[in-house]
Design a protein around this motif. Structure first.
Motif, short mmCIF file in Angstrom:
data_model
loop_
_atom_site.label_atom_id
_atom_site.label_comp_id
_atom_site.label_asym_id
_atom_site.label_seq_id
_atom_site.Cartn_x
_atom_site.Cartn_y
_atom_site.Cartn_z
N GLY A 148 41.62 82.19 40.51
CA GLY A 148 42.57 81.25 41.09
C GLY A 148 41.98 80.32 42.12
O GLY A 148 42.70 79.50 42.70
N GLY A 149 40.67 80.42 42.35
CA GLY A 149 40.03 79.58 43.36
C GLY A 149 39.78 78.17 42.89
O GLY A 149 39.89 77.85 41.70
N THR A 150 39.43 77.30 43.84
CA THR A 150 39.19 75.90 43.53
C THR A 150 37.87 75.42 44.11
O THR A 150 37.41 75.91 45.15
CB THR A 150 40.31 74.99 44.08
N ILE A 151 37.28 74.46 43.41
CA ILE A 151 36.12 73.73 43.92
C ILE A 151 36.63 72.37 44.38
O ILE A 151 37.26 71.64 43.60
CB ILE A 151 35.05 73.55 42.84
N LEU A 152 36.40 72.05 45.64
CA LEU A 152 36.84 70.78 46.21
C LEU A 152 35.62 69.89 46.35
O LEU A 152 34.70 70.17 47.12
CB LEU A 152 37.52 71.01 47.55
N LEU A 153 35.62 68.82 45.58
CA LEU A 153 34.43 68.03 45.36
C LEU A 153 34.64 66.58 45.78
O LEU A 153 35.61 65.94 45.36
CB LEU A 153 34.06 68.10 43.87
N GLU A 154 33.71 66.07 46.59
CA GLU A 154 33.72 64.65 46.93
C GLU A 154 32.84 63.89 45.95
O GLU A 154 31.72 64.32 45.63
CB GLU A 154 33.24 64.40 48.36
N LEU A 155 33.34 62.75 45.48
CA LEU A 155 32.66 61.93 44.50
C LEU A 155 32.19 60.61 45.12
O LEU A 155 32.68 60.21 46.18
CB LEU A 155 33.59 61.61 43.33
N GLU A 156 31.27 59.95 44.44
CA GLU A 156 30.84 58.61 44.85
C GLU A 156 31.80 57.60 44.26
O GLU A 156 31.88 57.45 43.02
CB GLU A 156 29.41 58.34 44.36
N PRO A 157 32.58 56.89 45.08
CA PRO A 157 33.58 55.97 44.54
C PRO A 157 32.99 54.96 43.56
O PRO A 157 31.93 54.38 43.82
CB PRO A 157 34.14 55.28 45.79
N GLY A 158 33.67 54.79 42.43
CA GLY A 158 33.27 53.78 41.46
C GLY A 158 32.06 54.12 40.61
O GLY A 158 31.63 53.30 39.79
N VAL A 218 38.12 65.36 44.05
CA VAL A 218 38.82 66.08 42.99
C VAL A 218 38.86 67.56 43.35
O VAL A 218 37.99 68.07 44.08
CB VAL A 218 38.15 65.91 41.61
N ALA A 219 39.88 68.23 42.82
CA ALA A 219 39.95 69.69 42.87
C ALA A 219 39.74 70.21 41.46
O ALA A 219 40.39 69.75 40.52
CB ALA A 219 41.32 70.13 43.41
N LEU A 220 38.80 71.14 41.32
CA LEU A 220 38.45 71.70 40.03
C LEU A 220 38.79 73.18 39.99
O LEU A 220 38.64 73.88 41.01
CB LEU A 220 36.93 71.55 39.77
N THR A 221 39.20 73.67 38.82
CA THR A 221 39.43 75.09 38.62
C THR A 221 38.78 75.50 37.32
O THR A 221 38.57 74.68 36.42
CB THR A 221 40.93 75.43 38.57
N PRO A 222 38.46 76.79 37.16
CA PRO A 222 37.92 77.25 35.88
C PRO A 222 38.88 76.94 34.74
O PRO A 222 40.09 77.07 34.88
CB PRO A 222 37.75 78.76 36.08
N ALA A 223 38.32 76.51 33.62
CA ALA A 223 39.13 76.13 32.47
C ALA A 223 39.80 77.36 31.85
O ALA A 223 39.27 78.46 31.93
CB ALA A 223 38.26 75.43 31.45
#
Length: 223
Positions: A148-158, A218-223
């Motif tokens: 149930g955990g999440t990966i909170l990821l910052e992306l490079e805009p654009g 983005v917030a990611l979770t296991p598929a």
């Protein structure tokens, strides 16, 4: 500068980023010639409103990979959220300790405490670049998560996806510019909104939430 083998030991990579964290004005130069500024002042500052998206989603035990001087770890602790920072930079670890942040001087791919039991793993400030392989890094983060955990990821805009070698370059025009201050090449990557879904799928993850603006997350979770 001529590109050489990008593979560095964790201690060597930590030393590369020590220079930036020590206050030198630097930027990251990719192997394809693209230059990216480093938000060094933000790393040293306290967490602010731009970090709110990340902080609000950290509701349980949080691991901040590439924590730098620890602004997110400190902010989470102030909110009563258990948080641990991990960084290969001695300068980063020393600064964390000065601020009272819990931190480990360790590489993200080394054995870490609580593997498989973290509610959230954070990759902010471009740290998806660690190791130069976003899929491998996200798989590592997935293995650290509790159910149930999440990966909170910052992306490079654009941006899309870029993987290759990079080095840090002095961006100042003071005495530092008279010295050979360019660092060694190391593996790095950049990931943006245009490629995150595909990368997530390859890592066994799915994008559950996203935010785009001056900074993208983005917030990611296991598929």
């Amino acid at each position: 500068m001529t590109q050489t083998s990008p593979r560095l030991a964790p201690t060597e990579l930590g030393a590369v980023f020590d220079a930036a964290l020590a206050g030198h004005s630097q930027r990251l130069v990719r192997g394809d010639g693209v230059v990216l500024p480093l938000a060094v002042q933000r790393w040293h500052d306290d967490a602010d409103g731009d970090d709110g998206w990340l902080l609000e989603r950290c509701t349980g035990a949080t691991l901040d990979l590439g924590c730098g001087p620890g602004r997110l770890v400190v902010a989470l602790a102030d909110r009563g959220v258990p948080a641990l920072g991990v960084d290969v930079s001695v300068q980063a670890v020393e600064r964390c300790l000065e601020r009272g942040a819990a931190v480990l001087h360790r590489d993200a791919f080394e054995r870490l405490p609580g593997e498989g039991r973290w509610d959230h793993v954070v990759l902010a400030d471009g740290n998806i670049g660690i190791g130069g392989d976003p899929v491998a890094l996200l798989r590592r983060c997935r293995a650290l998560l509790a159910p149930g955990g999440t990966i909170l990821l910052e992306l490079e805009p654009g941006a899309g996806l870029w993987c290759g070698a990079a080095y840090l370059e002095s961006a100042g025009d003071d005495a530092l510019a008279l010295l050979d201050t360019d660092g060694p090449w190391f593996p790095w990557a950049v990931l943006g909104p245009h490629a995150v879904d595909e990368v997530a799928v390859e890592a066994g993850l799915v994008v559950r939430e996203r935010a785009e603006g001056t900074r993208s997350f983005v917030a990611l979770t296991p598929a």
